[in-house]
Design a protein around this motif. Structure first.
Motif, PDB file in Angstrom:
ATOM      1  N   LYS A  30       0.827  -1.345   0.028  1.00 25.24           N
ATOM      2  CA  LYS A  30      -0.066  -0.082   0.075  1.00 25.24           C
ATOM      3  C   LYS A  30       0.824   1.098  -0.143  1.00 25.24           C
ATOM      4  O   LYS A  30       0.503   2.379  -0.768  1.00 25.24           O
ATOM      5  CB  LYS A  30      -1.009   0.039   1.252  1.00 25.24           C
ATOM      6  N   ALA A  31       1.928   1.247   0.839  1.00 28.10           N
ATOM      7  CA  ALA A  31       2.920   2.403   0.806  1.00 28.10           C
ATOM      8  C   ALA A  31       3.583   2.574  -0.609  1.00 28.10           C
ATOM      9  O   ALA A  31       3.659   3.762  -0.977  1.00 28.10           O
ATOM     10  CB  ALA A  31       4.012   2.254   1.907  1.00 28.10           C
TER      11      ALA A  31
ATOM     12  N   THR B 226       1.070   4.317  -2.815  1.00 23.75           N
ATOM     13  CA  THR B 226       0.752   5.286  -2.718  1.00 23.75           C
ATOM     14  C   THR B 226       2.013   6.304  -3.257  1.00 23.75           C
ATOM     15  O   THR B 226       1.685   7.504  -3.903  1.00 23.75           O
ATOM     16  CB  THR B 226       0.635   5.828  -1.097  1.00 23.75           C
ATOM     17  N   GLN B 227       3.377   5.968  -3.034  1.00 25.64           N
ATOM     18  CA  GLN B 227       4.387   6.431  -3.812  1.00 25.64           C
ATOM     19  C   GLN B 227       4.277   6.472  -5.551  1.00 25.64           C
ATOM     20  O   GLN B 227       4.583   7.508  -6.025  1.00 25.64           O
ATOM     21  CB  GLN B 227       5.828   5.749  -3.406  1.00 25.64           C
TER      22      GLN B 227
ATOM     23  N   LEU C  41       1.385   6.572  -7.091  1.00 22.12           N
ATOM     24  CA  LEU C  41       0.564   7.457  -7.543  1.00 22.12           C
ATOM     25  C   LEU C  41       0.993   8.955  -7.426  1.00 22.12           C
ATOM     26  O   LEU C  41       0.968   9.733  -8.233  1.00 22.12           O
ATOM     27  CB  LEU C  41      -0.855   7.451  -6.606  1.00 22.12           C
ATOM     28  N   SER C  42       1.892   9.261  -6.321  1.00 24.00           N
ATOM     29  CA  SER C  42       2.555  10.449  -6.162  1.00 24.00           C
ATOM     30  C   SER C  42       3.567  10.648  -7.327  1.00 24.00           C
ATOM     31  O   SER C  42       3.412  11.815  -7.911  1.00 24.00           O
ATOM     32  CB  SER C  42       3.088  10.948  -4.933  1.00 24.00           C
TER      33      SER C  42
ATOM     34  N   SER D 270      -5.404   7.581  -9.217  1.00 24.51           N
ATOM     35  CA  SER D 270      -5.977   6.496  -8.747  1.00 24.51           C
ATOM     36  C   SER D 270      -5.197   5.275  -9.101  1.00 24.51           C
ATOM     37  O   SER D 270      -4.174   5.453  -9.962  1.00 24.51           O
ATOM     38  CB  SER D 270      -7.426   6.415  -9.605  1.00 24.51           C
ATOM     39  N   ARG D 271      -5.519   4.248  -8.342  1.00 24.09           N
ATOM     40  CA  ARG D 271      -4.760   3.042  -8.806  1.00 24.09           C
ATOM     41  C   ARG D 271      -5.015   2.379 -10.218  1.00 24.09           C
ATOM     42  O   ARG D 271      -4.284   2.051 -10.855  1.00 24.09           O
ATOM     43  CB  ARG D 271      -5.064   1.735  -7.609  1.00 24.09           C
TER      44      ARG D 271
END
Length: 127
Positions: A80-81, A84-85, A87-88, A94-95
């Motif tokens: 999950k981390a 998140t990275q 996406l940034s 979004s996924r």
């Protein structure tokens, strides 16, 4: 024409203009702005770490966080981390968008290089 049709045509045009493999049934692009958008997203893949690249490629294969964690032998929270990275760094919301960029990347020459190094690609069978 729906937004999904526009997206599909833009993605096809972006891959075609970069000299990538053309998907079956590809047609002409409807929007040059979309072409540039996807090209920019694919260019940002170089900013991903090695592990983020692994997760990114699995996103393109439609894998769940749990499946990625099992395959990479890491905690689901760590996946999950990484997502998140990703996406940034790719500047997507979004996924799903990250998965689509992954799919486009895997059609590129750079994606072919990942395949040659044994990285997981969209052809992966486990989910």
């Amino acid at each position: 024409m729906s937004k999904m049709d526009d997206f599909r045509l833009d993605l096809i045009a972006a891959t075609e203009n970069a000299g990538w493999q053309q998907p079956v049934g590809a047609t002409e692009p409807s929007n040059q702005v979309g072409v540039e958008y996807w090209r920019d997203q694919v260019e940002r893949v170089k900013d991903l770490s090695e592990r983020e690249l692994d997760v990114f490629l699995m996103l393109g294969a439609g894998k769940s966080n749990r499946a990625m964690a099992q395959q990479l032998s890491i905690a689901e929270r760590t996946v999950k981390a990484h997502v998140t990275q990703i996406l940034s760094k790719l500047e997507v919301e979004s996924r799903l968008q990250a998965g689509l960029v992954s799919y486009a990347f895997q059609l590129s020459p750079e994606g072919a290089a990942c395949r040659d190094r044994g990285r997981p690609l969209v052809q992966s069978t486990s989910a």
